[in-house]
Design a protein around this motif. Structure first.
Motif, short mmCIF file in Angstrom:
data_model
loop_
_atom_site.label_atom_id
_atom_site.label_comp_id
_atom_site.label_asym_id
_atom_site.label_seq_id
_atom_site.Cartn_x
_atom_site.Cartn_y
_atom_site.Cartn_z
N LEU A 1 11.10 -7.63 -0.66
CA LEU A 1 12.31 -8.03 0.14
C LEU A 1 12.57 -9.38 0.58
CD1 LEU A 1 11.27 -5.09 2.51
CD2 LEU A 1 13.05 -5.08 0.59
N LEU A 2 13.44 -9.47 1.28
CA LEU A 2 13.80 -10.98 1.75
C LEU A 2 12.69 -11.68 2.52
CD1 LEU A 2 17.59 -10.40 2.78
CD2 LEU A 2 16.89 -11.59 1.00
N ASP A 3 11.94 -10.75 3.22
CA ASP A 3 10.85 -11.58 4.20
C ASP A 3 9.59 -11.67 3.27
OD1 ASP A 3 9.96 -8.98 3.66
OD2 ASP A 3 9.77 -8.49 5.92
N GLY A 4 9.60 -11.32 1.63
CA GLY A 4 8.37 -11.61 0.96
C GLY A 4 7.60 -10.27 0.94
N THR A 5 8.00 -9.17 1.72
CA THR A 5 7.21 -7.99 1.73
C THR A 5 7.10 -7.16 0.19
OG1 THR A 5 7.50 -7.71 3.81
CG2 THR A 5 6.77 -5.91 2.83
N VAL A 6 6.31 -6.85 -0.29
CA VAL A 6 6.19 -6.11 -1.74
C VAL A 6 6.44 -4.38 -1.39
CG1 VAL A 6 5.39 -5.26 -3.70
CG2 VAL A 6 4.88 -7.74 -2.85
N THR A 7 7.64 -3.69 -1.60
CA THR A 7 7.75 -2.46 -0.96
C THR A 7 7.32 -1.49 -2.21
OG1 THR A 7 10.13 -2.52 -2.05
CG2 THR A 7 9.72 -3.09 0.52
N GLY A 8 7.61 -1.87 -3.43
CA GLY A 8 6.94 -0.98 -4.52
C GLY A 8 6.43 -1.81 -5.55
N THR B 1 4.36 -1.31 -9.81
CA THR B 1 3.59 -0.48 -10.75
C THR B 1 2.23 -1.41 -11.32
OG1 THR B 1 4.82 -1.34 -12.64
CG2 THR B 1 5.64 0.73 -11.59
N PHE B 2 2.16 -2.34 -10.69
CA PHE B 2 1.04 -3.28 -11.08
C PHE B 2 -0.23 -2.67 -10.10
CE2 PHE B 2 4.33 -6.22 -11.79
CZ PHE B 2 3.95 -6.81 -12.86
N SER B 3 -1.55 -2.88 -10.78
CA SER B 3 -2.73 -2.38 -9.90
C SER B 3 -2.62 -2.97 -8.61
CB SER B 3 -3.98 -2.69 -10.83
OG SER B 3 -4.09 -2.30 -12.11
N SER B 4 -2.37 -4.30 -8.54
CA SER B 4 -2.09 -4.98 -7.25
C SER B 4 -0.76 -5.91 -6.88
CB SER B 4 -3.56 -5.76 -6.89
OG SER B 4 -3.51 -6.72 -7.73
N PRO B 5 -0.34 -5.73 -5.90
CA PRO B 5 0.64 -6.65 -5.83
C PRO B 5 0.87 -8.03 -6.28
CG PRO B 5 0.64 -5.46 -3.92
CD PRO B 5 -0.66 -5.23 -4.67
N ILE B 6 1.81 -8.67 -7.04
CA ILE B 6 1.75 -10.10 -7.63
C ILE B 6 1.98 -10.97 -6.35
CG2 ILE B 6 2.63 -11.81 -9.44
CD1 ILE B 6 3.11 -9.32 -11.07
N PRO B 7 1.24 -11.91 -6.00
CA PRO B 7 1.57 -13.07 -5.22
C PRO B 7 2.91 -13.56 -5.37
CG PRO B 7 -0.74 -13.26 -5.79
CD PRO B 7 -0.02 -12.30 -6.86
#
Length: 216
Positions: free
Chosen positions: A70-77, A79-85
């Motif tokens: 999202l625009l604020d940098g939040t990952v909403t979904g 398929t990676f094992s963990s969110p990519i920074p």
């Protein structure tokens, strides 16, 4: 170190540098070509088809991983094992529709080639694993080093053979000179004529001994 070995090692060094240079050029060309093909496949992904509601597991992303930011940098979904920074360069694409950039990222699942696509509500990051590509490049590096080693060994053998033939006359001259020095006898004949410098040196040596013998 003898002249023979110096010549052989010099020839081996030249061969090794040439082989490594050619191998490095081939490796970089192959790596760039593989990355270009991967980037081309990522370019086929349309960020708008992913959507901001969730990441599909099939359809246009089959064989890929993706995450929505999202625009604020939040990952909403994801398929990676963990969110990519999200990197600073990728953060600049948030909300900028029609922009994208490529990067190579190390994740807990391995190394990925990532395309970050700017969309009005944030960004979509689509990734493709580089495991197969890295295996190809690792194999290519190993083959390059092996070929360079074999070429260097062959160059040493060839250099020893060539230098052995080239310095044979010099070795005979050395033996003759040492014999004259130790015995004082001048009836030593090197006896090898030739048009090259070593051959002329042998003839000159024989003439010098003959002149010394006559002077005695």
């Amino acid at each position: 170190m003898s002249l023979r070995w110096k010549f052989a090692l010099a020839l081996a060094a030249i061969a090794a540098v040439t082989a490594v240079t050619f191998g490095t050029t081939s490796y970089r060309s192959t790596r760039d070509r593989l990355y270009t093909e991967i980037d081309r496949s990522l370019l086929s992904i349309d960020g708008r088809r992913v959507g901001m509601e969730g990441v599909p597991s099939r359809g246009p992303l089959s064989g890929y991983d993706a995450q929505i930011v999202l625009l604020d940098g939040t990952v909403t979904g994801t398929t990676f094992s963990s969110p990519i920074p999200l990197s600073d360069a990728d953060a600049e694409l948030l909300g900028r529709r029609g922009t994208s950039r490529f990067s190579t990222v190390d994740t807990t699942d391995g190394t990925y080639r990532i395309r970050t696509i700017g969309v009005p509500r944030g960004a979509v990051q689509v990734g493709r694993p580089l495991d197969e590509t890295e295996r190809i490049l690792t194999s290519l590096r190993a083959r390059t080093l092996l070929i360079a080693g074999l070429i260097s060994a062959a160059a040493i053998a060839l250099g020893l053979w060539i230098s052995g033939r080239a310095t044979a006359s010099l070795r005979r001259l050395t033996v003759a000179a040492e014999h004259v020095e130790s015995t004082g006898r001048l009836d030593v004949a090197v006896g090898e004529a030739g048009g090259d410098e070593v051959g002329r040196l042998g003839v000159a040596f024989d003439r010098m001994l003959a002149a010394l013998a006559r002077s005695e």
